[in-house]
Design a protein around this motif. Sequence first.
Motif, PDB file in Angstrom:
ATOM      1  N   SER A   1       3.624   3.064   0.660  1.00 20.18           N
ATOM      2  CA  SER A   1       4.153   3.118   2.017  1.00 20.18           C
ATOM      3  C   SER A   1       5.626   2.749   1.979  1.00 20.18           C
ATOM      4  O   SER A   1       6.091   2.025   1.100  1.00 20.18           O
ATOM      5  CB  SER A   1       3.391   2.167   2.944  1.00 20.18           C
ATOM      6  OG  SER A   1       3.498   0.825   2.489  1.00 20.18           O
TER       7      SER A   1
ATOM      8  N   ILE B   1       2.687   6.011   5.467  1.00 19.34           N
ATOM      9  CA  ILE B   1       1.706   5.579   4.469  1.00 19.34           C
ATOM     10  C   ILE B   1       1.097   6.807   3.816  1.00 19.34           C
ATOM     11  O   ILE B   1       0.638   7.727   4.499  1.00 19.34           O
ATOM     12  CB  ILE B   1       0.606   4.718   5.128  1.00 19.34           C
ATOM     13  CG1 ILE B   1       1.232   3.527   5.861  1.00 19.34           C
ATOM     14  CG2 ILE B   1      -0.392   4.233   4.080  1.00 19.34           C
ATOM     15  CD1 ILE B   1       0.262   2.794   6.776  1.00 19.34           C
TER      16      ILE B   1
ATOM     17  N   GLY C   1      -0.951  -0.969   5.698  1.00 19.07           N
ATOM     18  CA  GLY C   1       0.316  -0.738   5.000  1.00 19.07           C
ATOM     19  C   GLY C   1       0.275  -1.032   3.521  1.00 19.07           C
ATOM     20  O   GLY C   1       1.091  -0.520   2.757  1.00 19.07           O
TER      21      GLY C   1
END
Length: 334
Positions: free
Chosen positions: A21, A12, A53
Motif C-alpha cells: 500500500s 492498497i 492498510g
Amino acid sequence: MTIPASFRAFRINSDAAGYRSGIESVSLGDLNPGEVVVKTAYSSVNYKDALAGTGTGKILRRFPLVGGIDVAGHVVASTNPAFREGDAVLVTGSGLSETRDGGYSEYARLDARWVIPLPAGLSLREAMILGTAGFTAALGLLRMTENRQTPDLGPLAVTGATGGVGSLAVAIFRKAGFEVHAISGKLEHADYLKSLGASQVLGRDALSTTRPMDTARFGGGLDNVGGPMLAALLAQTAPYGNVASCGLAASAELHATVMPFIIRGVSLLGVASAGTARDIRQEVWRRLASAWKPDNLDAICTREATPDELPSVFATMLAGGSLGRTLVRIGSSE
C-alpha cells in the motif's frame, strides 16, 4: 468545479508482487462508479484501516482499492438530485475500503445512498474526529437507550477506553447524561479519560471475574474487546441493563452462560456500524451534532496526519500504542 486528470490516493494492492500500500497517482476513472464525487477534506484512522492498510487482517474483498473507511468533504459533481455542488457531506463504513474505494484520496466517488449531508452543528473536521469510531459508540448508545437504558440503572462501563471508539464512548455517554466508568490496561492515561468525562478509571482486573454472575456494579456498557472481559461485564450488569458489543480487540470468542440473561434480564446488543440502514445513520449523526456531541473533540484528536504518514500511524495502532483519534488531513481546511 474541474476535477484534475490525476490526483493522489493511498491505494492498497495485492497481486503477484505481494500485498502493498502507498501513495499512487489515480484518475476518477480508476475509482468505483458512483453518483456523487467529493473533494475530500478529511478522513480518519480506525483499527480496521490499519488492518486493511497492512494486510494484517483480511478486510478488502477486491483489489486494488483506495483505503480509508471514512470520508468528509464537499460535493464537486453529482448525478443524484439530492446533492449539489458545494454540499458538505460525509460517509462512514458502507463498504469503503472493503468493496469500494475509500476516503484516503483527494477525490472520492461515492454511492449516493450512503452519503449523509453534514448535519448543522458539526464541521467536516469534527465529523471525521468522530468518524466510524464515534458513529459506532453513538450507535451502541442508541441501541441501549432504545432498549430502556437509563442513568438510573447505574454507570456505563467502557472497555478499551483509550482507543478511538472507547475515548469517544466515554465522552458521548457522559454528554448524554450517564455516569461512565472507563476500563483500560493503560492506567497511565487515567487523567486523559477523566478529562473526557469518566468518573472512575478502572484496570482490566475490574472485569476479571469468571463467575457466571457476580455483584452487579454496572448499569451496562460498551465492549470493544470481547472474550473474558465481555463475559465478566455481562456477569456484573444490573437487572435489565444492556451491554453493546462492538469489538474484538482481545478475542472474538465468548465463553459465558445464559444466567445474566434469564435471571437479571440483561441484554447483549450487537453493534454493526458498517451496514447500518440510512435512516438510523441519519438519526445517529443528528444526535452527534446536537445532544450527544462531545465538548472535548479536540482533546480526543491526539494526532493529525497526512496520507504519506499513514504507514507509521498503522504500525503504532497495531502495536497498541495509539491514544484517542487520528485525523487525516487530505484537502484544504474548511
